[in-house]
Write a protein that holds these residues in place. Structure first.
Motif, PDB file in Angstrom:
ATOM      1  N   MET A 173      49.905 -34.916 -80.873  1.00 47.15           N
ATOM      2  CA  MET A 173      50.238 -36.334 -81.028  1.00 47.15           C
ATOM      3  C   MET A 173      49.387 -36.959 -82.126  1.00 47.15           C
ATOM      4  N   GLU A 174      50.037 -37.743 -82.989  1.00 46.15           N
ATOM      5  CA  GLU A 174      49.269 -38.440 -84.002  1.00 46.15           C
ATOM      6  C   GLU A 174      48.905 -39.822 -83.493  1.00 46.15           C
ATOM      7  N   ILE A 175      47.676 -40.246 -83.735  1.00 43.81           N
ATOM      8  CA  ILE A 175      47.263 -41.589 -83.319  1.00 43.81           C
ATOM      9  C   ILE A 175      48.023 -42.600 -84.164  1.00 43.81           C
ATOM     10  N   GLU A 176      48.203 -42.189 -85.425  1.00 41.08           N
ATOM     11  CA  GLU A 176      48.786 -43.059 -86.425  1.00 41.08           C
ATOM     12  C   GLU A 176      50.298 -42.989 -86.360  1.00 41.08           C
TER      13      GLU A 176
ATOM     14  N   PRO B 205      56.478 -42.266 -93.984  1.00 35.30           N
ATOM     15  CA  PRO B 205      56.370 -40.815 -93.923  1.00 35.30           C
ATOM     16  C   PRO B 205      55.829 -40.201 -95.199  1.00 35.30           C
ATOM     17  N   SER B 206      55.967 -40.905 -96.350  1.00 33.29           N
ATOM     18  CA  SER B 206      55.505 -40.317 -97.604  1.00 33.29           C
ATOM     19  C   SER B 206      53.978 -40.293 -97.703  1.00 33.29           C
ATOM     20  N   THR B 207      53.288 -41.054 -96.851  1.00 31.08           N
ATOM     21  CA  THR B 207      51.828 -41.101 -96.924  1.00 31.08           C
ATOM     22  C   THR B 207      51.255 -39.897 -96.172  1.00 31.08           C
ATOM     23  N   PRO B 208      50.466 -39.036 -96.853  1.00 25.67           N
ATOM     24  CA  PRO B 208      49.923 -37.888 -96.118  1.00 25.67           C
ATOM     25  C   PRO B 208      48.984 -38.360 -95.010  1.00 25.67           C
ATOM     26  N   THR B 209      49.132 -37.795 -93.823  1.00 26.46           N
ATOM     27  CA  THR B 209      48.261 -38.197 -92.723  1.00 26.46           C
ATOM     28  C   THR B 209      46.890 -37.572 -92.929  1.00 26.46           C
ATOM     29  N   PRO B 210      45.836 -38.377 -92.990  1.00 27.13           N
ATOM     30  CA  PRO B 210      44.511 -37.799 -93.240  1.00 27.13           C
ATOM     31  C   PRO B 210      43.914 -37.206 -91.964  1.00 27.13           C
ATOM     32  N   LEU B 211      42.945 -36.353 -92.159  1.00 25.38           N
ATOM     33  CA  LEU B 211      42.267 -35.733 -91.012  1.00 25.38           C
ATOM     34  C   LEU B 211      41.781 -36.777 -90.021  1.00 25.38           C
ATOM     35  N   LEU B 212      41.211 -37.876 -90.533  1.00 29.30           N
ATOM     36  CA  LEU B 212      40.637 -38.890 -89.630  1.00 29.30           C
ATOM     37  C   LEU B 212      41.681 -39.541 -88.730  1.00 29.30           C
ATOM     38  N   ALA B 213      42.958 -39.459 -89.104  1.00 28.86           N
ATOM     39  CA  ALA B 213      44.008 -40.091 -88.293  1.00 28.86           C
ATOM     40  C   ALA B 213      44.533 -39.153 -87.223  1.00 28.86           C
TER      41      ALA B 213
ATOM     42  N   ASP C  60      44.115 -36.942 -83.826  1.00 28.69           N
ATOM     43  CA  ASP C  60      43.226 -36.753 -82.679  1.00 28.69           C
ATOM     44  C   ASP C  60      42.924 -35.252 -82.592  1.00 28.69           C
ATOM     45  N   PRO C  61      41.975 -34.823 -81.740  1.00 28.28           N
ATOM     46  CA  PRO C  61      41.562 -33.416 -81.761  1.00 28.28           C
ATOM     47  C   PRO C  61      42.728 -32.429 -81.590  1.00 28.28           C
ATOM     48  N   ALA C  62      43.694 -32.741 -80.693  1.00 29.37           N
ATOM     49  CA  ALA C  62      44.807 -31.812 -80.470  1.00 29.37           C
ATOM     50  C   ALA C  62      45.699 -31.728 -81.708  1.00 29.37           C
ATOM     51  N   ALA C  63      45.976 -32.895 -82.304  1.00 33.70           N
ATOM     52  CA  ALA C  63      46.840 -32.915 -83.489  1.00 33.70           C
ATOM     53  C   ALA C  63      46.149 -32.222 -84.661  1.00 33.70           C
ATOM     54  N   ALA C  64      44.831 -32.413 -84.752  1.00 30.05           N
ATOM     55  CA  ALA C  64      44.094 -31.772 -85.842  1.00 30.05           C
ATOM     56  C   ALA C  64      44.135 -30.255 -85.673  1.00 30.05           C
ATOM     57  N   ALA C  65      43.972 -29.790 -84.431  1.00 31.20           N
ATOM     58  CA  ALA C  65      44.006 -28.341 -84.178  1.00 31.20           C
ATOM     59  C   ALA C  65      45.382 -27.797 -84.575  1.00 31.20           C
TER      60      ALA C  65
ATOM     61  N   GLY D  41      47.309 -22.158 -91.296  1.00 29.71           N
ATOM     62  CA  GLY D  41      46.814 -20.786 -91.218  1.00 29.71           C
ATOM     63  C   GLY D  41      45.350 -20.697 -90.822  1.00 29.71           C
ATOM     64  N   LEU D  42      44.814 -21.770 -90.266  1.00 29.27           N
ATOM     65  CA  LEU D  42      43.397 -21.758 -89.862  1.00 29.27           C
ATOM     66  C   LEU D  42      43.291 -21.735 -88.345  1.00 29.27           C
ATOM     67  N   LYS D  43      42.070 -21.661 -87.869  1.00 33.93           N
ATOM     68  CA  LYS D  43      41.852 -21.605 -86.413  1.00 33.93           C
ATOM     69  C   LYS D  43      41.648 -23.018 -85.856  1.00 33.93           C
ATOM     70  N   PRO D  44      42.061 -23.210 -84.595  1.00 36.58           N
ATOM     71  CA  PRO D  44      41.872 -24.543 -84.004  1.00 36.58           C
ATOM     72  C   PRO D  44      40.411 -25.009 -84.044  1.00 36.58           C
ATOM     73  N   PHE D  45      39.482 -24.073 -83.871  1.00 38.02           N
ATOM     74  CA  PHE D  45      38.084 -24.528 -83.835  1.00 38.02           C
ATOM     75  C   PHE D  45      37.586 -25.004 -85.197  1.00 38.02           C
ATOM     76  N   HIS D  46      38.302 -24.577 -86.248  1.00 36.59           N
ATOM     77  CA  HIS D  46      37.928 -25.087 -87.573  1.00 36.59           C
ATOM     78  C   HIS D  46      38.134 -26.601 -87.652  1.00 36.59           C
ATOM     79  N   ALA D  47      39.147 -27.062 -86.914  1.00 36.06           N
ATOM     80  CA  ALA D  47      39.436 -28.500 -86.920  1.00 36.06           C
ATOM     81  C   ALA D  47      38.265 -29.258 -86.300  1.00 36.06           C
ATOM     82  N   LYS D  48      37.759 -28.683 -85.233  1.00 35.54           N
ATOM     83  CA  LYS D  48      36.626 -29.304 -84.547  1.00 35.54           C
ATOM     84  C   LYS D  48      35.407 -29.380 -85.471  1.00 35.54           C
ATOM     85  N   ILE D  49      35.187 -28.280 -86.179  1.00 35.56           N
ATOM     86  CA  ILE D  49      34.043 -28.238 -87.112  1.00 35.56           C
ATOM     87  C   ILE D  49      34.212 -29.301 -88.190  1.00 35.56           C
ATOM     88  N   ALA D  50      35.430 -29.378 -88.739  1.00 32.00           N
ATOM     89  CA  ALA D  50      35.657 -30.320 -89.848  1.00 32.00           C
ATOM     90  C   ALA D  50      35.432 -31.758 -89.379  1.00 32.00           C
TER      91      ALA D  50
END
Ligand code: SAH
Length: 355
Positions: A1-4, A9-17, A19-24, A31-40
């Motif tokens: 789920m995105e908080i934002e 739709p043309s605006t890229p959703t930034p990492l800060l927008a 939530d942890p599940a959506a970032a993962a 092609g990355l691991k979910p825990f990388h999202a947490k680190i970032a």
């Protein structure tokens, strides 16, 4: 789920927008691991790193991929004004919405930097303001839109990059109680993930009584300041138009309830406007209103705003006002603004830039 959800739709959703599940989920797509999202996220919020290249805890291939695919922040710094005392005002523009969404964020270093104390950050909560106080630059063109949670958090990330923060005031452009859901979520992030304690954050509002009563049980992560500006009902109806018809006693009584429920003393703000609300009589009547209330008054000599029709009070009237309150047993302080030459008045830089 995105908080934002309200950005086009043309605006890229930034990492800060995200939530942890959506970032993962987004990281897995890349092609990355979910825990990388947490680190970032930790790197951004805990360490203030806003460039993937510097996130050494991530594999280098991931850093490159992320740099190309997922912006961290969504805003653009349009301008930076640095005053003689290093007070720095950022003009930040966010994408989305009907009109340009620019806000101001101000980083105010501790007066005595040798004391090791960090800076105070002043953040905005809305683009423009619907309250339309006639002396304030922020509400000149009304409300453009509310800031999203991540846009409020981004101001903290950008502000902290200018120097460690020890306090924050939610006193920039906008009326925080009219965007409370987003402000509250942003302050949770600032508290939980950026480590700014709840007693170190002050939220300033014109004091809508019903809204205040609703937020007190919410275990607010901030101290409260209420902009009163006058002890006289007729004058408040003019100085704070959105509160027209709301009795001052109602505002004060909601403040009393807040104190009873939270144990946090309120600061009443009072902008001193030459010849309008800075007389000894105003001070007397204010003291009567606040008698027997545990609170502090912050007196703010008006910062000139172009064409507002209001003037800066004389040093004499400021001192007289202060002295009168003190003689009545009211705790009061005078807040001469810092960094005056960098358009100190709230919202001033923003409207100048749009002119
Ligand atoms: N909407 C909120 C927070 C924003 S402004 C509120 O009204 O409290 C924070 C404080 O700065 C308010 O007390 C506001 O009235 C005051 N202010 C606005 N413009 C000013 C100016 N030109 N000079 C001095 N104080 C000002």
């Amino acid at each position: 789920m995105e908080i934002e959800s309200s950005l086009p739709p043309s605006t890229p959703t930034p990492l800060l927008a995200l939530d942890p599940a959506a970032a993962a989920a987004r990281f897995v797509e890349l092609g990355l691991k979910p825990f990388h999202a947490k680190i970032a996220r930790k790197e951004v919020l805990e360490r203030g790193i806003t460039d993937y290249a510097q996130m050494t805890a991530l594999p280098s291939a991931a850093r490159e991929r992320l740099s190309a695919e997922l912006p961290i922040l969504s805003g653009t710094e349009l301008e930076r004004r640095v005053a003689f005392d290093r007070t720095t005002k950022l003009l930040i523009s966010f994408p989305g919405g009907p009109r340009p969404a620019t806000v101001e964020t101000v980083h105010i270093p501790a007066r005595d930097s040798a004391s090791g104390k960090g800076a105070t950050l002043c953040v905005s909560t809305q683009v423009g303001c619907p309250v339309a106080c006639p002396f304030c630059a922020s509400g000149r063109a009304g409300l453009v839109r509310n800031l999203e949670v991540h846009e409020i958090v981004e101001q903290y990330v950008r502000g902290r990059a200018l120097g460690a923060l020890s306090r924050s005031v939610v006193m920039g452009i906008g009326e925080p109680l009219l965007n409370y859901a987003n402000v509250s979520k942003a302050l949770d992030v600032v508290h939980d993930e950026m480590g700014l304690g709840s007693r170190k954050v002050t939220l300033s509002t014109v004091g809508f009584p019903e809204r205040l009563r609703r937020i007190a049980p919410d275990k607010p992560r901030f101290q409260l300041a209420i902009s009163l500006h006058t002890p006289d009902q007729e004058q408040r109806d003019v100085l704070v138009p959105a509160m027209k018809g709301v009795p001052i006693e109602e505002v004060l009584s909601a403040g009393d309830d807040w104190f009873a429920q939270t144990g946090r003393e309120i600061t009443y703000e009072y902008v001193l406007l030459a010849g309008e609300n800075d007389s000894a009589g105003h001070a007397e009547r204010l003291a009567q209103r606040l008698a027997r209330r545990r609170c502090t008054v912050n007196l703010i000599p008006f910062n000139p705003v172009d064409d507002s029709g209001f003037g800066r009070p004389t040093e004499f009237s400021v001192q007289r006002f202060h002295q009168t309150l003190v003689e009545h047993g009211i705790i009061a302080t005078v807040r001469w603004s810092r960094g005056l030459e960098s358009d100190a008045a709230c919202g001033q830089l923003r409207i100048r830039k749009q002119a």
